[in-house]
Design an enzyme around this catalytic site. Structure first.
Site, short mmCIF file in Angstrom:
data_model
loop_
_atom_site.label_atom_id
_atom_site.label_comp_id
_atom_site.label_asym_id
_atom_site.label_seq_id
_atom_site.Cartn_x
_atom_site.Cartn_y
_atom_site.Cartn_z
N GLU A 91 0.80 -1.21 0.00
CA GLU A 91 0.00 0.00 0.00
C GLU A 91 0.84 1.27 0.00
O GLU A 91 1.95 1.29 0.53
CB GLU A 91 -0.93 -0.01 1.22
N CYS A 104 3.38 8.17 1.51
CA CYS A 104 3.93 7.14 2.38
C CYS A 104 4.12 5.89 1.51
O CYS A 104 3.17 5.40 0.90
CB CYS A 104 2.93 6.90 3.51
N CYS A 111 6.79 -7.90 6.50
CA CYS A 111 7.99 -7.41 7.20
C CYS A 111 8.47 -8.51 8.13
O CYS A 111 7.67 -9.18 8.77
CB CYS A 111 7.68 -6.15 7.99
N CYS A 115 7.05 -6.50 14.72
CA CYS A 115 6.66 -5.71 15.90
C CYS A 115 5.24 -6.09 16.33
O CYS A 115 4.37 -6.31 15.49
CB CYS A 115 6.73 -4.22 15.58
N CYS A 118 2.10 -3.95 15.09
CA CYS A 118 2.05 -3.59 13.66
C CYS A 118 1.41 -4.71 12.85
O CYS A 118 1.83 -5.86 12.93
CB CYS A 118 3.46 -3.32 13.16
N CYS A 344 -1.01 4.51 10.06
CA CYS A 344 0.19 3.70 10.29
C CYS A 344 -0.17 2.35 10.84
O CYS A 344 -0.98 2.24 11.75
CB CYS A 344 1.06 4.32 11.37
#
Ligand code: SAH
Ligand code: SF4
Length: 374
Positions: A91, A104, A111, A115, A118, A344
């Site tokens: 995205e 962004c 990933c 985390c 996230c 975010c």
């Protein structure tokens, strides 16, 4: 397969053109056509010799990423979901403000850092994006927006590598993409207006300071090692003191005289008075009494699998006040694009979301965007 010209910074395109027996200035022309004018077809490039255009048609392409969905928020934020193949999607989010337009950008599908707070981290890691796939997000967004806003001037004035993925774990693809963003023949953005956000890949922070020292944001999220180990597992490899020292080294080359720390506010986890106190102590132990960082508090954007909650506004305000009173410049990030999950850590990038997204898009109203000052 044909060569994707979006995979090159200008230097790379010069090398490619030399292979084709073409002079350096041809590469510059080509680069400008691609990035400044948003050209996709070689036919458009009328100032290039016909023979070269034919050669390029056979051997090369400007390969866009297919758009799966596009959402416009009531506040003007636009989110695109791009197909990167094999069921993966990434995205990008455009955030218009009065004096700038920020894009962004994603660096990886998924990933590997993982985390806890996230949703990209919860997805796991699929693969690195190529330089061409990173740049395709900016190339598409910039030229789409110019058409959409009926303007010839630059719409995207700032880029933040804060989409999906850890940019410093995809270093070799990242750097040429950054260089194309900075290049006067490319997007012409200053180093201050391009920000790499990292969860703290210390050796790559040092390399970035030498190869392409853009603005740096570091995702801190905790003021001590046990807590940070838990929230950002990469901390076990590069603990806080190493990270803070790397920030000091970066500052010598950074385009600004501060590093931005991002701190996601998690209810009852990292938002207590003792955390604010520890944070001030950590920051004060560097910089010889001079301010050297800014703090950006991000209200957590919850998603069910995290099992975490957003800190209350009062808690965030109290935390911010403690830091400000201690002389640390602190801002609380405004959440944008809430109605389209563009905030975010909400970047899901799961193609399975397509149906849900399409349904939601059908409900969205059309809005006219105001042009953003360049
Ligand atoms: N991997 C890089 C850049 C992408 S994440 C990094 O971690 O810095 C961009 C920012 O969004 C990071 O500061 C990250 O910590 C934050 N973030 C991730 N998930 C979030 C969530 N659910 N709510 C609020 N911020 C989040
Ligand atoms: Fe990766 Fe950044 Fe999400 Fe952590 S916050 S999992 S580093 S994208």
């Amino acid at each position: 397969m044909t060569t994707n010209l979006l995979d090159f910074d200008l230097q790379g395109l010069v090398a490619y053109c030399e292979q084709l027996g073409e002079k350096r200035f041809r590469a510059t022309q080509l680069f400008r056509w691609i990035h400044q004018r948003g050209a996709k077809d070689f036919d458009q490039m009328t100032d290039l010799a016909k023979s070269l255009r034919e050669k390029l048609q056979r051997e090369a392409e400007i390969r866009p990423l297919p758009v799966i969905t596009q959402h416009e928020s009531r506040d003007g934020t636009i989110k695109w979901l791009f197909d990167v193949g094999d069921g993966n999607a990434v995205e990008s989010v455009f955030i218009p403000e009065d004096d700038r337009g920020t894009l962004c950008v994603s660096s990886q599908a998924g990933c590997a850092v993982g985390c806890r707070f996230c949703s990209t981290g919860h997805q796991g890691f699929s693969r690195n994006l190529s330089t061409g796939e990173i740049l395709a997000q900016l190339w598409f967004a910039e030229h789409f927006l110019r058409q959409h806003l009926k303007t010839d001037t630059r719409v995207i004035t700032n880029v933040v590598m804060m989409g999906m993925g850890e940019p410093l774990q995809n270093y070799s693809a990242l750097v040429p993409a950054l260089r194309a963003m900075l290049d006067d023949h490319g997007y012409g953005l200053s180093r201050r207006r391009v920000t790499v956000s990292t969860s703290g890949v210390v050796p790559m922070m040092d390399r970035l300071s030498q190869d392409c020292a853009v603005a740096l944001a570091v995702s801190l999220h905790a003021p001590n090692d046990p807590l940070r180990d838990n929230l950002v597992p990469l901390n076990k490899k590069y603990p806080l003191q190493e990270l803070l020292q790397a920030c000091q080294r970066y500052l010598e080359f950074a385009p600004r005289d501060f590093i931005t720390f991002e701190y996601c506010m998690l209810d009852g986890v990292n938002d207590q008075p003792e955390h604010a106190k520890q944070l001030v102590e950590q920051i004060r132990s560097y910089g010889n009494g001079k301010p050297w960082c800014k703090l950006n508090l991000i209200p957590f954007n919850p998603f069910p699998a995290s099992g975490l909650l957003r800190s209350s506004n009062e808690r965030v305000a109290a935390f911010a006040k403690y830091l400000s009173d201690a002389g640390i410049v602190t801002t609380v990030r405004k959440t944008r694009g809430d109605d389209i999950d563009a905030a975010c850590g909400q970047l899901a990038g799961d193609v399975k979301d397509r149906t849900r997204a399409a349904e939601r898009m059908a409900k969205q109203r059309t809005i006219v965007l105001k042009p953003v000052a360049g």
